[in-house]
Design a protein around this motif. Structure first.
Motif, mmCIF file in Angstrom:
data_model
loop_
_atom_site.group_PDB
_atom_site.id
_atom_site.type_symbol
_atom_site.label_atom_id
_atom_site.label_comp_id
_atom_site.label_asym_id
_atom_site.label_seq_id
_atom_site.Cartn_x
_atom_site.Cartn_y
_atom_site.Cartn_z
ATOM 1 N N ALA A 105 0.830 -1.204 0.000
ATOM 2 C CA ALA A 105 0.000 0.000 0.000
ATOM 3 C C ALA A 105 0.863 1.253 0.000
ATOM 4 O O ALA A 105 0.587 2.208 -0.728
ATOM 5 N N THR A 106 1.933 1.260 0.812
ATOM 6 C CA THR A 106 2.780 2.453 0.872
ATOM 7 C C THR A 106 3.469 2.706 -0.457
ATOM 8 O O THR A 106 3.480 3.833 -0.966
ATOM 9 N N ILE A 107 4.046 1.634 -1.033
ATOM 10 C CA ILE A 107 4.735 1.821 -2.316
ATOM 11 C C ILE A 107 3.720 2.192 -3.394
ATOM 12 O O ILE A 107 3.980 3.053 -4.239
ATOM 13 N N SER A 108 2.528 1.562 -3.335
ATOM 14 C CA SER A 108 1.484 1.895 -4.313
ATOM 15 C C SER A 108 1.078 3.357 -4.221
ATOM 16 O O SER A 108 0.743 3.966 -5.227
ATOM 17 N N LEU A 109 1.097 3.907 -3.000
ATOM 18 C CA LEU A 109 0.692 5.311 -2.846
ATOM 19 C C LEU A 109 1.633 6.218 -3.630
ATOM 20 O O LEU A 109 1.183 7.106 -4.358
ATOM 21 N N ALA A 110 2.947 5.955 -3.513
ATOM 22 C CA ALA A 110 3.906 6.747 -4.287
ATOM 23 C C ALA A 110 3.631 6.597 -5.775
ATOM 24 O O ALA A 110 3.601 7.579 -6.525
ATOM 25 N N LEU A 111 3.401 5.348 -6.213
ATOM 26 C CA LEU A 111 3.144 5.116 -7.632
ATOM 27 C C LEU A 111 1.836 5.765 -8.066
ATOM 28 O O LEU A 111 1.736 6.315 -9.164
ATOM 29 N N ALA A 112 0.820 5.722 -7.182
ATOM 30 C CA ALA A 112 -0.480 6.300 -7.533
ATOM 31 C C ALA A 112 -0.371 7.816 -7.666
ATOM 32 O O ALA A 112 -0.985 8.417 -8.555
ATOM 33 N N ILE A 113 0.429 8.442 -6.779
ATOM 34 C CA ILE A 113 0.593 9.896 -6.869
ATOM 35 C C ILE A 113 1.265 10.258 -8.193
ATOM 36 O O ILE A 113 0.854 11.195 -8.884
ATOM 37 N N ILE A 114 2.285 9.470 -8.577
ATOM 38 C CA ILE A 114 2.963 9.748 -9.848
ATOM 39 C C ILE A 114 2.028 9.453 -11.026
ATOM 40 O O ILE A 114 1.974 10.214 -11.995
ATOM 41 N N ALA A 115 1.264 8.358 -10.918
ATOM 42 C CA ALA A 115 0.335 8.025 -12.006
ATOM 43 C C ALA A 115 -0.695 9.135 -12.177
ATOM 44 O O ALA A 115 -1.002 9.556 -13.303
ATOM 45 N N GLU A 116 -1.200 9.632 -11.053
ATOM 46 C CA GLU A 116 -2.194 10.719 -11.111
ATOM 47 C C GLU A 116 -1.579 11.942 -11.780
ATOM 48 O O GLU A 116 -2.186 12.551 -12.662
ATOM 49 N N ALA A 117 -0.352 12.287 -11.340
ATOM 50 C CA ALA A 117 0.308 13.458 -11.915
ATOM 51 C C ALA A 117 0.534 13.265 -13.414
ATOM 52 O O ALA A 117 0.317 14.182 -14.204
#
Lengths: 323, 313
Positions: free
Chosen positions: B236-248
């Protein structure tokens, strides 16, 4: 071996069928193409004429069969936005993307392997450490920021390289290429670095760790004891044995390069398929989206299949254990 | 039935403070710094309305004369000062970043929670029941894994946008974005939970729960789930970083948060237009914020993965 290959081919066809179903459902259920093409001012006759033209008035199974038949022949209908054949548009855009992807892949592979070997051999050197820490930044920077950074540095501040487009292209019987003109080559530099950087760091780190592993093995010590030159040991004996996992990663990353080309193409306004896809999403141009999806799936599935079969050839243990 | 997991608050705090994990956290400078940066950014996003000097989305507070003010310099016409400058419409960049980070974090966190819940449920079902359930869920996961998740997210965004009626598209964009990123990310969770569930299923406590007649649903949620959660936390933590970048990335490409509700990615997209004319600050500060956010969450996730990995102890 044969049954393994047949099973893999079967799986690939299954994936393509699923993707085909998604693509067809997009055609059938997403948005109202009539709305998209005609806008606010329209008459009933306009709507009916367009419905007939696009085949939207036929029953569901007929449309489905027509779609499958068309897809196999590479026919995805007419773009809602441009009013031209989708296959024609895609063919026109394909050379730009493929050229960019190929140059980036070559760049990533050559530089990645070279830097990986270098950082493994000089593992405690200053330059090697510097390369390793820089690569960490390269991995965590999002692709589009790398692109913007390069544009700012080399186009805005230094004014050395163009910031958008392909430059001049030469038409070679339907295949446009930017590789033969000076401006085409110059335009290619920044996008290919942007696109290849991530894959380069990945390959570099993999080669480095594999090399470090191999260099510890006994046969390397024996080779040294025999008095072989460092060069021979590093390249003939060590590098060769690191290449099996590297080949796999390279194969799988080829697909990723084509997908990430979407981002690079948008940053550099590169007239390829990725930019076409982004524009299609913005304007909900379903035929273009579906065709791009099918095309890219075929590429991905083919790459995965080839890598798997190659791998089974190289490493016999996988032939039985494959699930 | 008494609930054994509920312990009084002070004891629980003591237990957390004495745990190995907290010790590892206390002694790792990387973890401390990245946790501090993450907390700082999250808090400033949450309290954006209190910290921001202006509400950048309130048209009444905007003055077009303030447009393109460089950071830390008084505006040529109005003489007003802005910490990080203003954009073309005279919006204070500092305030837009705070509000933008709010949207980025909201989309990231919601998308990861959505992916996590979906992945956990499907993973539990696949691992617990096996057979056809397992085959169908895991085949779907395999098909999705053939494609990079950013491509899947783009496609889902396109489809969902097509389904939404035109007049709601801008309002719904944020939710469509969450759906797209969440759906592109569930496979990781499902795979890990399925694997762990298959291991746990064979243990005695599950057999005992069966024996006393607990329903399958209760066994999955109350007994197996707590035992498979720690790898989920790491993902979940690593996904959050990836999700923030994906969103951006999606917002930057123009297929994400709309200009009326700009996220950090949208701000970077807007800023890019002014890069050539020398107004670098409109792009530079949102980009730095995005980097700091993604990097600190990522480092935190990396640290957590190592700290929870029994093989590294």
């Amino acid at each position: 071996m044969l049954s393994f290959m047949l099973r893999r081919v079967g799986q690939s066809i299954l994936v393509l069928l699923v993707v085909g179903l998604v693509a067809f459902s997009m055609f059938r259920f997403v948005g109202d193409p009539i709305d998209n093409m005609l806008g606010q001012e329209r008459t009933l006759e306009d709507i009916e004429r367009l419905e007939q033209q696009l085949g939207l008035d036929r029953p569901f199974p007929v449309q489905y069969l027509r779609f499958l038949e068309g897809a196999i022949q590479g026919n995805f209908g007419v773009s809602y936005r441009q009013g031209r054949e989708v296959s024609e548009i895609l063919l026109e855009r394909a050379p730009a993307t493929l050229e960019l992807a190929a140059v980036s892949a070559v760049l990533a592979i050559l530089l990645g392997i070279a830097l990986g070997v270098y950082t493994a051999i000089r593992r405690d050197g200053f330059v090697a450490n510097f390369i390793m820490s820089t690569s960490l930044i390269g991995v965590s920077l999002p692709t589009f920021l790398i692109g913007i950074l390069l544009i700012y540095l080399f186009s805005v501040e230094l004014n050395w390289l163009p910031s958008f487009g392909r430059g001049e292209v030469v038409d070679l019987g339907g295949w446009t290429t930017g590789l033969l003109t000076a401006s085409g080559l110059k335009s290619l530099i920044l996008p290919s670095i942007t696109l290849g950087l991530y894959q380069m760091t990945l390959i570099m780190r993999l080669v480095r760790s594999e090399m470090l592993e191999v260099l510890r093995q006994d046969y390397i010590r024996f080779a040294r004891a025999r008095g072989l030159a460092d060069r021979t040991i590093h390249f003939r004996h060590a590098l060769k044995n690191t290449l099996v996992p590297v080949v796999t990663i390279i194969g799988l990353q080829l697909g990723a390069i084509i997908a990430f080309a979407i981002i690079t193409e948008t940053v550099f306004q590169w007239p390829g398929m990725g930019l076409l896809f982004i524009n299609a999403i913005q304007f909900v141009d379903i035929p273009v989206m579906a065709a791009y999806l099918m095309l890219i799936s075929v590429m991905f599935v083919a790459i995965n299949l080839i890598v798997d079969i190659l791998y089974a050839f190289i490493d016999p243990r996988l032939r039985v254990a494959g699930k | 039935m008494t609930d054994v997991t509920e312990t009084p608050a002070p004891t629980r705090l003591r237990r957390i403070l004495d745990s190995d994990l907290f010790y590892a956290f206390r002694t790792s400078p990387v973890a401390l710094i990245s946790a501090l940066v993450t907390m700082f950014l999250i808090l400033s996003a949450v309290f954006a309305p209190l910290i921001a000097t202006t509400n950048p989305f309130d048209p009444a507070s905007l003055n077009l004369m303030n447009g393109f003010t460089p950071p830390m310099e008084p505006n040529a016409f109005t003489g007003e000062n802005f910490l990080l400058g203003t954009d073309d419409q005279g919006r204070d960049v500092f305030s837009t970043i705070l509000y933008g980070m709010r949207i980025s974090l909201f989309v990231g966190v919601t998308a990861v929670v959505f992916a996590m819940v979906l992945g956990i449920v499907l993973g539990l079902l696949a691992g617990y029941f096996g057979g056809w359930t397992d085959t169908i869920i895991m085949r779907a996961a395999d098909v999705q894994l053939t494609f990079p998740s950013i491509l899947v997210a783009m496609l889902i965004f396109g489809i969902a946008k097509g389904i939404t009626p035109i007049e709601y598209r801008d309002q719904m964009a944020i939710w469509v974005l969450i759906l797209a990123i969440g759906l592109s990310d569930w496979v990781q969770f499902a795979r890990v939970v399925r694997g762990a569930t298959m291991v746990e299923k064979g243990k005695d406590y599950v057999a005992a729960a069966h024996l006393i007649g607990r329903p399958s649903f209760a066994i999955m949620i109350r007994h197996i789930l707590p035992n498979v959660l720690s790898p989920v936390l790491v993902i979940a933590t690593i996904s959050l970083a990836l999700a923030i970048i994906a969103e951006a990335t999606l917002s930057f490409l123009g297929i994400g948060a709309p200009p009326t509700q700009p996220s950090l990615g949208t701000l970077i997209r807007i800023g890019q237009q002014f890069l050539f004319s020398g107004e670098w600050w409109i792009l530079f500060f949102p980009a730095c914020t995005l980097l700091a956010l993604a990097l600190s969450v990522n480092l935190l996730g990396d640290w957590l993965r190592d700290a929870l990995n029994p093989r590294l102890k």
